[in-house]
Design an enzyme around this catalytic site. Structure first.
Site, PDB file in Angstrom:
ATOM      1  N   ASP A   1       2.197   3.289   3.304  1.00  0.00           N
ATOM      2  CA  ASP A   1       1.305   4.335   2.796  1.00  0.00           C
ATOM      3  C   ASP A   1       2.073   5.617   2.458  1.00  0.00           C
ATOM      4  OD1 ASP A   1      -1.093   5.367   1.922  1.00  0.00           O
ATOM      5  OD2 ASP A   1      -1.893   5.803   3.918  1.00  0.00           O
TER       6      ASP A   1
ATOM      7  N   HIS B   1      -9.378   0.903   2.035  1.00  0.00           N
ATOM      8  CA  HIS B   1      -9.044   1.920   3.032  1.00  0.00           C
ATOM      9  C   HIS B   1     -10.159   1.823   4.074  1.00  0.00           C
ATOM     10  CE1 HIS B   1      -8.384   6.291   4.301  1.00  0.00           C
ATOM     11  NE2 HIS B   1      -9.636   6.076   4.678  1.00  0.00           N
TER      12      HIS B   1
ATOM     13  N   ASP C   1      -4.473   1.226  12.660  1.00  0.00           N
ATOM     14  CA  ASP C   1      -4.907   2.477  13.291  1.00  0.00           C
ATOM     15  C   ASP C   1      -5.684   2.238  14.583  1.00  0.00           C
ATOM     16  OD1 ASP C   1      -3.757   4.344  11.620  1.00  0.00           O
ATOM     17  OD2 ASP C   1      -5.451   4.378  10.234  1.00  0.00           O
TER      18      ASP C   1
ATOM     19  N   HIS D   1       0.091   1.712   8.380  1.00  0.00           N
ATOM     20  CA  HIS D   1       0.140   3.074   8.919  1.00  0.00           C
ATOM     21  C   HIS D   1       1.068   3.175  10.123  1.00  0.00           C
ATOM     22  CE1 HIS D   1      -3.639   5.381   7.330  1.00  0.00           C
ATOM     23  NE2 HIS D   1      -2.604   5.466   6.539  1.00  0.00           N
TER      24      HIS D   1
ATOM     25  N   LYS E   1      -8.854  -0.946  -5.559  1.00  0.00           N
ATOM     26  CA  LYS E   1      -8.794  -0.203  -4.296  1.00  0.00           C
ATOM     27  C   LYS E   1     -10.158   0.438  -4.037  1.00  0.00           C
ATOM     28  CE  LYS E   1      -7.483   3.185  -1.336  1.00  0.00           C
ATOM     29  NZ  LYS E   1      -6.344   4.050  -1.532  1.00  0.00           N
TER      30      LYS E   1
ATOM     31  N   HIS F   1       0.846  -1.208   0.000  1.00  0.00           N
ATOM     32  CA  HIS F   1       0.000   0.000   0.000  1.00  0.00           C
ATOM     33  C   HIS F   1       0.878   1.252   0.000  1.00  0.00           C
ATOM     34  CE1 HIS F   1      -3.837   2.151   1.576  1.00  0.00           C
ATOM     35  NE2 HIS F   1      -3.003   3.034   1.052  1.00  0.00           N
TER      36      HIS F   1
ATOM     37  N   HIS G   1       1.834   5.064  -2.620  1.00  0.00           N
ATOM     38  CA  HIS G   1       1.296   5.970  -3.655  1.00  0.00           C
ATOM     39  C   HIS G   1       2.439   6.619  -4.452  1.00  0.00           C
ATOM     40  CE1 HIS G   1      -2.760   5.707  -1.956  1.00  0.00           C
ATOM     41  NE2 HIS G   1      -2.162   5.722  -0.787  1.00  0.00           N
TER      42      HIS G   1
ATOM     43  N   HIS H   1      -5.050  -0.058   6.596  1.00  0.00           N
ATOM     44  CA  HIS H   1      -4.986   0.832   7.762  1.00  0.00           C
ATOM     45  C   HIS H   1      -5.490   0.146   9.031  1.00  0.00           C
ATOM     46  CE1 HIS H   1      -4.241   3.443   4.504  1.00  0.00           C
ATOM     47  NE2 HIS H   1      -5.455   3.921   4.328  1.00  0.00           N
TER      48      HIS H   1
HETATM   49 ZN    ZN Z   1      -3.094   5.082   0.963  1.00  0.00          ZN
END
Ligand code: ZN
Length: 337
Positions: A285, A195, A227, A248, A162, A55, A57, A224
């Site tokens: 991320d 997500h 979290d 994350h 996604k 994950h 970008h 994520h």
């Molecule tokens: Zn992301």
């Protein structure tokens, strides 16, 4: 940026409006070859994915940060080469069109850096208006088109779907998009990464829809997940067969953050001890050109390599378990089931 985003939305809308030429049956037959994953440079045996960040970008060109494109390409290539030199073989890019995806950028930096990049179809609901008016069938066709034929006007195919939901419950638009992702996954064999808002147990409302649509939990990763510090939420989903995206960890460094990066890492160890080593992904991320995120996490795509993984080893996690999470789990996930 705004105009580019508007353009991409129009492009996606045009795709939806264009009848998909091939029949669903024909397209599934074509994509059902197991063990192959589509990268921005073409098909790749899943056995060659190697150490995979699930994950990140990259496929975006932040004009405001880098100015001209050549400069942005050079910066991204530097980062990707650094990651390659540190043992990363593949990066899964979860930037759909509504987060400003620039697929040609991803292709160029992959070719120049030697980093394998898997691109995505799907959405992040930053542009819900582009989905509000569309039926499940139309959205499903868009996702399948990007998987089977190519993203926008290219023949670069998406290797993952996604989807995002913003809270613990689902809006009607989010539910339609989840159903579309499920149907595209079933039609093509391409897996789904989401997500989630883990603190509101967002994964649970997502999987309710996936289960109603008959998607195998083995084809879904809930992003994520770290979290939250609610271990029962995490083990509950892992027990049901879902892969938890622990992506994350760097966020634990933020001031006032409730779950520190060390604590998030300790939860990874606890999940391994509870028997879920096969249900975990590790990622960072990292978002190319996001200067705020860079300040918080100067290690970028190497945060886990430099911090979490050494800490896991100090906690007694074996090398073969690290390998299971970073190499074997992505290989299995992306080998179409
Ligand atoms: Zn992301």
């Amino acid at each position: 940026m705004a105009s580019r985003r508007a353009f991409l939305m129009q492009a996606a809308a045009a795709v939806v409006a264009t009848p998909v030429q091939m029949s669903r049956a024909a397209s599934s037959a074509r994509s059902a070859s197991t063990g192959i994953v589509q990268t921005v440079l073409g098909p790749l045996a899943a056995s060659k994915l190697g150490f995979t960040l699930t994950h990140e970008h990259i496929c975006r060109y932040p004009v405001r940060v880098y100015g001209d494109r050549a400069n942005a390409v050079a910066k991204a290539v530097d980062k990707l080469k650094e990651a390659r030199d540190s043992g990363v073989d593949t990066v899964v890019d979860l930037t759909p069109f509504d987060v400003g995806r620039d697929i040609r950028f991803g292709e160029e930096v992959s070719r120049k850096s030697g980093m394998q990049i898997v691109a995505c179809t799907g959405q992040h609901l930053f542009a819900p208006e582009s989905f509000n008016e569309r039926s499940i069938d139309e959205i499903t066709e868009l996702f399948i088109k990007e998987i089977e034929q190519g993203i926008e006007d290219t023949d670069i195919k998406a290797g993952v779907i996604k989807v995002a939901t913003v809270s613990g419950s689902l809006t009607p638009a989010e539910e339609r998009v989840l159903r579309s992702a499920a149907r595209a996954c079933k039609a093509t064999g391409v897996p789904i990464e989401t997500h989630t808002h883990a603190r509101e147990r967002g994964g649970e409302s997502q999987v309710e829809i996936f289960e109603a649509e008959g998607v195998s939990p083995a084809r879904v990763s809930l992003g994520h997940s770290d979290d939250t510090d609610d271990l029962s939420y995490l083990t509950g989903l892992a027990k049901r067969g879902y892969t938890l995206g622990m992506d994350h960890l760097f966020r634990g460094k933020a001031e006032g953050e409730k779950v520190s990066w060390q604590r998030r890492t300790e939860y990874v160890k606890q999940l391994i001890d509870a028997g879920f080593v096969d249900r975990l992904f590790l990622s960072n991320d990292w978002t190319f050109g996001d200067t705020e995120r860079e300040k918080l996490n100067p290690d970028g795509m190497l945060f886990n390599t430099r911090r979490s993984i050494p800490y896991l080893k100090r906690l007694g996690v074996a090398d073969r378990e690290i390998r299971a999470i970073t190499v074997d789990n992505p290989r299995r996930f992306f080998s179409r089931g």
